[in-house]
Write an enzyme that holds these catalytic residues in place. Sequence first.
Site, PDB file in Angstrom:
ATOM      1  N   ASP A 186      50.625  42.492  39.694  1.00 32.09           N
ATOM      2  CA  ASP A 186      49.855  41.291  40.027  1.00 32.09           C
ATOM      3  C   ASP A 186      50.144  40.953  41.491  1.00 32.09           C
ATOM      4  OD1 ASP A 186      48.715  38.819  37.932  1.00 32.09           O
ATOM      5  OD2 ASP A 186      48.928  38.395  40.074  1.00 32.09           O
ATOM      6  N   ASN A 187      49.117  40.482  42.182  1.00 27.64           N
ATOM      7  CA  ASN A 187      49.326  40.102  43.585  1.00 27.64           C
ATOM      8  C   ASN A 187      49.471  38.594  43.756  1.00 27.64           C
ATOM      9  OD1 ASN A 187      46.765  39.170  43.198  1.00 27.64           O
ATOM     10  ND2 ASN A 187      45.838  40.243  44.935  1.00 27.64           N
TER      11      ASN A 187
ATOM     12  N   LYS B 276      30.872  42.262  37.850  1.00 28.92           N
ATOM     13  CA  LYS B 276      31.388  42.788  36.567  1.00 28.92           C
ATOM     14  C   LYS B 276      30.471  43.902  36.052  1.00 28.92           C
ATOM     15  CE  LYS B 276      35.191  40.403  35.305  1.00 28.92           C
ATOM     16  NZ  LYS B 276      36.521  41.048  35.357  1.00 28.92           N
TER      17      LYS B 276
ATOM     18  N   GLY C  51      48.718  36.559  35.008  1.00 37.93           N
ATOM     19  CA  GLY C  51      47.662  35.569  34.773  1.00 37.93           C
ATOM     20  C   GLY C  51      47.650  35.102  33.332  1.00 37.93           C
ATOM     21  N   PHE C  52      46.614  34.371  32.996  1.00 33.65           N
ATOM     22  CA  PHE C  52      46.513  33.731  31.672  1.00 33.65           C
ATOM     23  C   PHE C  52      46.472  34.777  30.549  1.00 33.65           C
ATOM     24  CE2 PHE C  52      42.927  32.021  28.809  1.00 33.65           C
ATOM     25  CZ  PHE C  52      43.807  31.561  27.849  1.00 33.65           C
ATOM     26  N   ILE C  53      45.393  35.536  30.458  1.00 31.59           N
ATOM     27  CA  ILE C  53      45.261  36.466  29.331  1.00 31.59           C
ATOM     28  C   ILE C  53      46.288  37.591  29.470  1.00 31.59           C
ATOM     29  CG2 ILE C  53      43.700  37.992  28.062  1.00 31.59           C
ATOM     30  CD1 ILE C  53      41.343  36.361  29.216  1.00 31.59           C
TER      31      ILE C  53
ATOM     32  N   LEU D  32      43.062  43.790  33.893  1.00 29.81           N
ATOM     33  CA  LEU D  32      42.594  42.405  33.836  1.00 29.81           C
ATOM     34  C   LEU D  32      42.591  41.741  35.204  1.00 29.81           C
ATOM     35  CD1 LEU D  32      43.614  43.067  30.848  1.00 29.81           C
ATOM     36  CD2 LEU D  32      43.860  40.615  30.592  1.00 29.81           C
TER      37      LEU D  32
ATOM     38  N   TYR E 268      29.367  36.958  40.286  1.00 31.66           N
ATOM     39  CA  TYR E 268      30.488  37.360  39.411  1.00 31.66           C
ATOM     40  C   TYR E 268      29.960  38.301  38.324  1.00 31.66           C
ATOM     41  CZ  TYR E 268      34.295  36.644  35.967  1.00 31.66           C
ATOM     42  OH  TYR E 268      35.311  36.808  35.054  1.00 31.66           O
TER      43      TYR E 268
ATOM     44  N   ALA F 146      38.681  44.446  31.390  1.00 33.22           N
ATOM     45  CA  ALA F 146      38.296  43.074  31.030  1.00 33.22           C
ATOM     46  C   ALA F 146      37.006  42.701  31.737  1.00 33.22           C
ATOM     47  CB  ALA F 146      39.409  42.099  31.433  1.00 33.22           C
TER      48      ALA F 146
END
Length: 324
Positions: A34-35, A153, A13-15, A77, A149, A118
């Site tokens: 990662d999936n 978290k 992903g991004f980060i 993450l 969300y 994260a």
Amino acid sequence: MNRKRCLVTGGAGFIGSHLAERLLDLGHEVAIVDNFYREALCDRPKLPGPLPLIKGSTADKQLMDAIIPEFDVVFHLAAILGVKTTMTRPVEMIEANVEGTRNVLAAAYRSGCKVVFASSSEVYGKGTPPFAEENDRVYGATAKLRWIYAVAKTLEETLCLGYGDKGLPVTILRYFNIYGPRAKEGPYAGVIPRFIRAALAGNDLLVYGDGTQTRCFTYVSDAVEATARAVDPKADQEILNVGSAHQTSIGALAVLVKRLTGSSSRIVNVPFEQVYSFGFEEIPNRFPDMRKTKRILDFSARIGLEEGLARTIDWYRARGGERG
Ligand SMILES: NC(=O)c1ccc[n+]([C@@H]2O[C@H](COP(=O)([O-])OP(=O)(O)OC[C@H]3O[C@@H](n4cnc5c(N)ncnc54)[C@H](O)[C@@H]3O)[C@@H](O)[C@H]2O)c1
């Protein structure tokens, strides 16, 4: 830190992809799991170099039990994220994210591996900024899916703290609006990628509401630097904000993107009701109190908004305005 074996969940992903690159630069061994959930939804970021890649989900307990003992640190993450995505897929998000985090924590606890989790500034909800780590969380009604969300978290943070009490070294990072190359974009998320692509294409920059709402946009290299530093035992069992201390309004951001791209696009305000479905609540201002992170990690964001935007615009330009 000494050379460590690092696993980055959500590393495609991004980060996560930027973090994996940075950890390699620092001399660590790095693998990612990662999936490709994000790829299924939108685009797939370029993977950093020839890295060991495990294709699988954190929600797969057997997989986590099998791989995590091979590592010294897990940067966790992987998540289904974004307020809008999670509003439309609440059960899937809660089950996959919470189960994934529990699996990572349980496997790390058994093998004595550090976890860096994260989390998000969303956790503060609609409280009053500046947001310090000990602040109360303020959410709307349960039926307003906009808050799930943040609620998920929060639950995951609570799991982290619970395993921390049992002796797991764990650090929780609350990211504030991270941007840069490879950031995810969509109509409801990623205002910076959305503005840049619109400006480069000569399309209108759509500012939701009156544009006075503020955020502290944080360039990805800063977020990744703080994340890499969180391995320090001084950060064990701590919750730390990761963000820029500089607030920018969305209206001012649109003007800046227009100037930096040299675009002739119009800036157009759109009422929130036209953009979001029922149950959405905008957070007017969001900015972190960074004193604790400065004290524990000696971290402050270094890349100013103009410089970070210029780098991100260059990245888009190199791809003909596309995501790459
Ligand atoms: N980008 C931000 O501004 C921001 C702000 C606050 C918090 N965060 C948190 O940072 C983390 C990374 O966010 P990002 O912006 O890089 O998002 P992203 O969507 O680019 O990356 C998440 C990655 O996790 C993967 N993934 C999702 N569910 C998975 C699962 N169950 N198993 C394995 N892989 C899975 C996705 O395919 C994706 O590659 C997330 O936990 C997110 O909640 C991000």
